[in-house]
Scaffold this active site. Structure first.
Site, PDB file in Angstrom:
ATOM      1  N   ASP A 153       0.904  -1.267   0.049  1.00  0.00           N
ATOM      2  CA  ASP A 153      -0.042   0.208   0.119  1.00  0.00           C
ATOM      3  C   ASP A 153       0.858   1.275  -0.043  1.00  0.00           C
ATOM      4  OD1 ASP A 153      -2.310   1.990   0.824  1.00  0.00           O
ATOM      5  OD2 ASP A 153      -3.203  -0.139   0.946  1.00  0.00           O
ATOM      6  N   HIS A 190      -3.822   5.693   4.092  1.00  0.00           N
ATOM      7  CA  HIS A 190      -4.454   4.405   3.191  1.00  0.00           C
ATOM      8  C   HIS A 190      -3.840   3.274   3.754  1.00  0.00           C
ATOM      9  CE1 HIS A 190      -5.995   1.564   0.288  1.00  0.00           C
ATOM     10  NE2 HIS A 190      -7.251   2.508   0.413  1.00  0.00           N
ATOM     11  N   SER A 369     -11.546  -1.144  -0.139  1.00  0.00           N
ATOM     12  CA  SER A 369      -9.940  -1.163   0.456  1.00  0.00           C
ATOM     13  C   SER A 369      -9.991  -1.622   2.020  1.00  0.00           C
ATOM     14  CB  SER A 369      -9.375   0.174   0.258  1.00  0.00           C
ATOM     15  OG  SER A 369      -9.132   0.529  -1.002  1.00  0.00           O
TER      16      SER A 369
END
Length: 429
Positions: A153, A190, A369
């Protein structure tokens, strides 16, 4: 140029994640900048001798095929190499960020005030963790010991109080020709959020947030920069590295990828197949391009990856509801309980998910996600309890668990295997 783009399933604190379809020229990898400066290509020679000659002329980044390698070059060099009959050269796709406001599009039922970054944990057991444990009064989580979860990520805040105890590897694949050890800084959020959902342990004082498998080991692999952009060869290299590390350490590994593309990139798909052949379980987000059929992205759409759909904390037809934004498979394959390319496999909580954030605090964001690390954490927990299982036995068990919790809410969701929720919602119990 647009035909080569990959879309990242990435989110901000208020704006929720969506699948990218266009490139914003204000990003690092704008088409104008690429034309003026060096860009990434993959060079495939037709024999080892030709490859050897080419390697002496360019700075090698990753060697992902027997006679190929990635490198950076300018447009003039690229055009010259295209004329070489012994070589095939292609531009490496770019992963970039494009978001939409799901609340504005009436895709989720929440208020913007719900999406607030907090310094201290206002929740210890988020709704998705309670749901996957099937326990509304849950006060802590457990399990995952000895299992690696490789989160590919934007990196991770490995000093976050709820993650620091789990960190085993921290590597950056975006800045050098080899992975940079002890470097995986996340300034986006994220990656830190995803890691927290999978394995946050509440911190040493147990006042923070909990993930699904708090005893699992975190391999934080930064494959995207802080704007959420990166190259597919970096992602492919990280996938292969995780598989090789799993083999060399003799441990069991789950690769968790909350990213994807609308097209099947050969570098990434080959890497997924390689990892799977090494006994690694691959879990990937389905995408946020729903609710039309045939919208699942890659690598989630690959048969050697588990595609995860997103559930909302909303009841419909007696079950949780698949979010409108969650990508769908094909209705023609409904009911067969067989994973084919482009199928949803498992559903998990994805909307309004609370987890760790890059600044050391916490945040609530939504998307497939966020659903993906729920499944990755569950897989780690189950595998730790059944260490003799192969990755295929683990996958079969996840499917069996999903069948027992049928999802009937949301567009395309119906009894049994369907193109919206797959086999169903796999849970701890």
């Amino acid at each position: 140029m647009k035909s080569t783009l990959l879309g990242l399933l990435l989110a901000g604190s208020i704006i929720n994640p969506a699948y990218a379809t266009t490139m914003n020229n204000s990003e690092d990898y704008s088409e104008n900048n690429i034309n003026q400066e060096k860009f990434r290509v993959y060079v495939e020679a037709n024999n080892k001798s030709a490859k050897s000659v080419l390697k002496s002329q360019y700075s090698i980044r990753w060697e992902l095929t027997e006679n190929g390698f990635s490198t950076d070059m300018n447009e003039k060099q690229f055009e010259a190499l295209q004329k070489n009959k012994n070589v095939t050269v292609t531009k490496v796709p770019v992963v970039t960020l494009d978001t939409i406001d799901l609340e504005k599009d009436n895709m989720i039922e929440s208020k913007k005030s719900d999406f607030a970054i907090t310094a201290r944990a206002s929740q210890q057991i988020p709704w998705g963790i309670k749901a996957i444990y099937n326990n509304s009064t849950l006060t802590s989580t457990s399990g995952g010991s000895g299992i690696n979860i490789a989160v590919l990520d934007t990196g991770a805040n490995t000093t976050h109080t709820d993650l620091v105890n789990n960190v085993e590897q921290c590597k950056d694949f975006t800045t050098a020709t080899t992975p940079t050890n002890n470097s995986c800084t996340d300034k986006n959020g994220h990656g830190t959020h995803v890691a927290g959902t999978a394995l946050a342990d509440g911190g040493s004082d147990k006042s923070g947030v909990y993930g699904v498998a708090p005893a699992a080991d975190l391999w934080a692999y930064k494959v995207l920069n802080d704007k959420g952009s990166g190259y597919s060869d970096d992602i492919a290299a990280a996938i292969r590295h995780a598989a090789d590390q799993s083999t060399s350490t003799g441990t069991k590994t789950i690769i968790s990828m909350s990213l994807g593309s609308s097209g099947n990139d050969s570098l990434i798909s080959s890497a997924v197949n390689y990892a799977y052949s090494k006994g690694v379980l691959v879990v990937a987000a389905a995408g946020n391009s729903g609710y039309s059929e045939g919208t699942i992205g890659y690598p989630g759409a690959l048969t050697n990856a588990i595609a995860v759909a997103a559930l909302e904390n909303v009841q419909q037809n007696g079950t949780y509801r698949v979010a409108n934004y969650s990508s769908r498979g094909y209705g023609s394959t409904d009911g067969d309980y067989v994973i084919q390319q482009g199928d949803i496999e498992i559903s998990a909580p994805g909307s309004s998910v609370y987890s760790t954030w890059y600044n050391g605090g916490y945040n609530t964001i939504s998307g497939t996600s966020m659903a993906t690390p729920h499944v990755s954490g569950l897989a780690a927990k189950i595998w730790a309890e059944n260490p003799s299982w192969s990755h295929t036995q683990l996958r079969s068990n996840l499917q069996t668990r999903a069948k027992t919790v049928d999802i009937k809410g949301g567009y395309g969701a119906t009894t049994g295997d369907d193109y919206a929720s797959g086999f169903g919602f796999a849970r701890v119990q």
